[in-house]
Design a protein around this motif. Structure first.
Motif, PDB file in Angstrom:
ATOM      1  N   CYS A  55       0.848  -1.201   0.000  1.00  0.00           N
ATOM      2  CA  CYS A  55       0.000   0.000   0.000  1.00  0.00           C
ATOM      3  C   CYS A  55       0.885   1.252   0.000  1.00  0.00           C
ATOM      4  N   PRO A  56       1.594   1.511  -1.096  1.00  0.00           N
ATOM      5  CA  PRO A  56       2.509   2.667  -1.128  1.00  0.00           C
ATOM      6  C   PRO A  56       1.756   3.993  -1.166  1.00  0.00           C
ATOM      7  N   GLY A  57       2.465   5.054  -0.815  1.00  0.00           N
ATOM      8  CA  GLY A  57       1.922   6.403  -0.962  1.00  0.00           C
ATOM      9  C   GLY A  57       1.548   7.120   0.318  1.00  0.00           C
ATOM     10  N   PHE A  58       1.687   6.444   1.456  1.00  0.00           N
ATOM     11  CA  PHE A  58       1.377   7.091   2.728  1.00  0.00           C
ATOM     12  C   PHE A  58       2.678   7.516   3.406  1.00  0.00           C
ATOM     13  N   ARG A  59       2.565   8.354   4.406  1.00  0.00           N
ATOM     14  CA  ARG A  59       3.753   8.812   5.137  1.00  0.00           C
ATOM     15  C   ARG A  59       4.300   7.705   6.036  1.00  0.00           C
ATOM     16  N   ILE A  60       5.573   7.767   6.320  1.00  0.00           N
ATOM     17  CA  ILE A  60       6.238   6.737   7.127  1.00  0.00           C
ATOM     18  C   ILE A  60       5.571   6.579   8.493  1.00  0.00           C
ATOM     19  N   GLY A  61       5.101   7.679   9.066  1.00  0.00           N
ATOM     20  CA  GLY A  61       4.418   7.609  10.354  1.00  0.00           C
ATOM     21  C   GLY A  61       3.147   6.775  10.291  1.00  0.00           C
ATOM     22  N   THR A  62       2.490   6.792   9.145  1.00  0.00           N
ATOM     23  CA  THR A  62       1.280   5.982   8.965  1.00  0.00           C
ATOM     24  C   THR A  62       1.639   4.507   9.037  1.00  0.00           C
ATOM     25  N   TYR A  63       2.697   4.109   8.357  1.00  0.00           N
ATOM     26  CA  TYR A  63       3.114   2.703   8.373  1.00  0.00           C
ATOM     27  C   TYR A  63       3.567   2.276   9.767  1.00  0.00           C
ATOM     28  N   ASN A  64       4.191   3.181  10.495  1.00  0.00           N
ATOM     29  CA  ASN A  64       4.691   2.855  11.832  1.00  0.00           C
ATOM     30  C   ASN A  64       3.595   2.775  12.884  1.00  0.00           C
ATOM     31  N   ALA A  65       2.501   3.514  12.703  1.00  0.00           N
ATOM     32  CA  ALA A  65       1.524   3.631  13.784  1.00  0.00           C
ATOM     33  C   ALA A  65       0.131   3.079  13.503  1.00  0.00           C
ATOM     34  N   PHE A  66      -0.310   3.099  12.250  1.00  0.00           N
ATOM     35  CA  PHE A  66      -1.725   2.830  11.959  1.00  0.00           C
ATOM     36  C   PHE A  66      -2.203   1.471  12.460  1.00  0.00           C
ATOM     37  N   LEU A  67      -1.451   0.423  12.201  1.00  0.00           N
ATOM     38  CA  LEU A  67      -1.883  -0.920  12.598  1.00  0.00           C
ATOM     39  C   LEU A  67      -1.990  -1.046  14.117  1.00  0.00           C
ATOM     40  N   TYR A  68      -0.992  -0.523  14.821  1.00  0.00           N
ATOM     41  CA  TYR A  68      -1.008  -0.594  16.290  1.00  0.00           C
ATOM     42  C   TYR A  68      -2.098   0.300  16.878  1.00  0.00           C
ATOM     43  N   LYS A  69      -2.255   1.467  16.285  1.00  0.00           N
ATOM     44  CA  LYS A  69      -3.236   2.444  16.773  1.00  0.00           C
ATOM     45  C   LYS A  69      -4.668   1.914  16.651  1.00  0.00           C
ATOM     46  N   HIS A  70      -4.906   1.063  15.648  1.00  0.00           N
ATOM     47  CA  HIS A  70      -6.249   0.546  15.388  1.00  0.00           C
ATOM     48  C   HIS A  70      -6.374  -0.953  15.660  1.00  0.00           C
ATOM     49  N   ARG A  71      -5.489  -1.469  16.507  1.00  0.00           N
ATOM     50  CA  ARG A  71      -5.587  -2.886  16.851  1.00  0.00           C
ATOM     51  C   ARG A  71      -6.683  -3.097  17.893  1.00  0.00           C
ATOM     52  N   GLN A  72      -7.154  -4.303  17.951  1.00  0.00           N
ATOM     53  CA  GLN A  72      -8.186  -4.679  18.911  1.00  0.00           C
ATOM     54  C   GLN A  72      -7.661  -4.428  20.325  1.00  0.00           C
ATOM     55  N   GLY A  73      -8.457  -3.757  21.139  1.00  0.00           N
ATOM     56  CA  GLY A  73      -8.065  -3.477  22.521  1.00  0.00           C
ATOM     57  C   GLY A  73      -7.113  -2.308  22.679  1.00  0.00           C
ATOM     58  N   ASN A  74      -6.999  -1.435  21.675  1.00  0.00           N
ATOM     59  CA  ASN A  74      -6.080  -0.293  21.772  1.00  0.00           C
ATOM     60  C   ASN A  74      -6.497   0.627  22.910  1.00  0.00           C
ATOM     61  N   ARG A  75      -5.518   1.263  23.506  1.00  0.00           N
ATOM     62  CA  ARG A  75      -5.774   2.119  24.679  1.00  0.00           C
ATOM     63  C   ARG A  75      -6.355   3.476  24.323  1.00  0.00           C
ATOM     64  N   GLY A  76      -6.208   3.892  23.076  1.00  0.00           N
ATOM     65  CA  GLY A  76      -6.683   5.209  22.670  1.00  0.00           C
ATOM     66  C   GLY A  76      -8.153   5.245  22.293  1.00  0.00           C
ATOM     67  N   ARG A  77      -8.824   4.115  22.457  1.00  0.00           N
ATOM     68  CA  ARG A  77     -10.242   4.004  22.122  1.00  0.00           C
ATOM     69  C   ARG A  77     -10.505   4.351  20.651  1.00  0.00           C
ATOM     70  N   LYS A  78      -9.534   4.037  19.804  1.00  0.00           N
ATOM     71  CA  LYS A  78      -9.683   4.224  18.362  1.00  0.00           C
ATOM     72  C   LYS A  78     -10.488   3.050  17.809  1.00  0.00           C
ATOM     73  N   SER A  79     -10.953   3.185  16.587  1.00  0.00           N
ATOM     74  CA  SER A  79     -11.695   2.092  15.965  1.00  0.00           C
ATOM     75  C   SER A  79     -10.817   0.847  15.927  1.00  0.00           C
ATOM     76  N   GLU A  80     -11.404  -0.289  16.227  1.00  0.00           N
ATOM     77  CA  GLU A  80     -10.680  -1.564  16.241  1.00  0.00           C
ATOM     78  C   GLU A  80     -10.833  -2.215  14.877  1.00  0.00           C
ATOM     79  N   LEU A  81      -9.751  -2.217  14.110  1.00  0.00           N
ATOM     80  CA  LEU A  81      -9.782  -2.720  12.742  1.00  0.00           C
ATOM     81  C   LEU A  81      -8.924  -3.966  12.546  1.00  0.00           C
ATOM     82  N   PHE A  82      -7.937  -4.173  13.442  1.00  0.00           N
ATOM     83  CA  PHE A  82      -6.975  -5.252  13.266  1.00  0.00           C
ATOM     84  C   PHE A  82      -6.799  -6.061  14.536  1.00  0.00           C
ATOM     85  N   GLU A  83      -6.452  -7.315  14.345  1.00  0.00           N
ATOM     86  CA  GLU A  83      -6.094  -8.196  15.457  1.00  0.00           C
ATOM     87  C   GLU A  83      -4.584  -8.395  15.398  1.00  0.00           C
ATOM     88  N   LEU A  84      -3.921  -8.228  16.519  1.00  0.00           N
ATOM     89  CA  LEU A  84      -2.495  -8.513  16.627  1.00  0.00           C
ATOM     90  C   LEU A  84      -2.386 -10.003  16.920  1.00  0.00           C
TER      91      LEU A  84
END
Length: 100
Positions: A55-84
């Motif tokens: 999925c090219p074309g996003f900023r490096i910060g997106t690749y570093n944070a998006f999956l963790y930020k939206h994982r199931q049970g995330n602490r930031g109460r963000k939408s849960e989109l992924f399972e670790l």
């Protein structure tokens, strides 16, 4: 008084603009991941490196944070989109969200 009200309105509109932009960017990232999975380009479970490659074309910060930020049970109460599923390996939660 009128000047302060005008500044407040401008700041409110600016905040709404950035909130909308952030929401739509997150949706674009998620949509790119779902499309890559459906096309067979991104195989689950996947790493952030796989995500970046498929999925090219996003900023490096997106690749570093998006999956963790939206994982199931995330602490930031963000939408849960992924399972670790294991360290650094993710799977999309089913059913896909947002009508995708």
């Amino acid at each position: 008084m009128g000047y302060e009200k005008l500044i407040f309105q401008d700041l409110t509109l600016l905040g709404l603009f950035w909130a909308e932009r952030s929401l739509s960017m997150g949706h674009k990232v998620y949509e790119a991941i779902v499309k890559a999975i459906r096309a067979g380009k991104l195989v689950e479970p996947f790493s952030k490196k796989d995500f970046e490659t498929c999925c090219p074309g996003f900023r490096i910060g997106t690749y570093n944070a998006f999956l963790y930020k939206h994982r199931q049970g995330n602490r930031g109460r963000k939408s849960e989109l992924f399972e670790l599923v294991s360290p650094g390996q993710f799977r999309c939660l089913r059913p896909f969200k947002y009508g995708l």
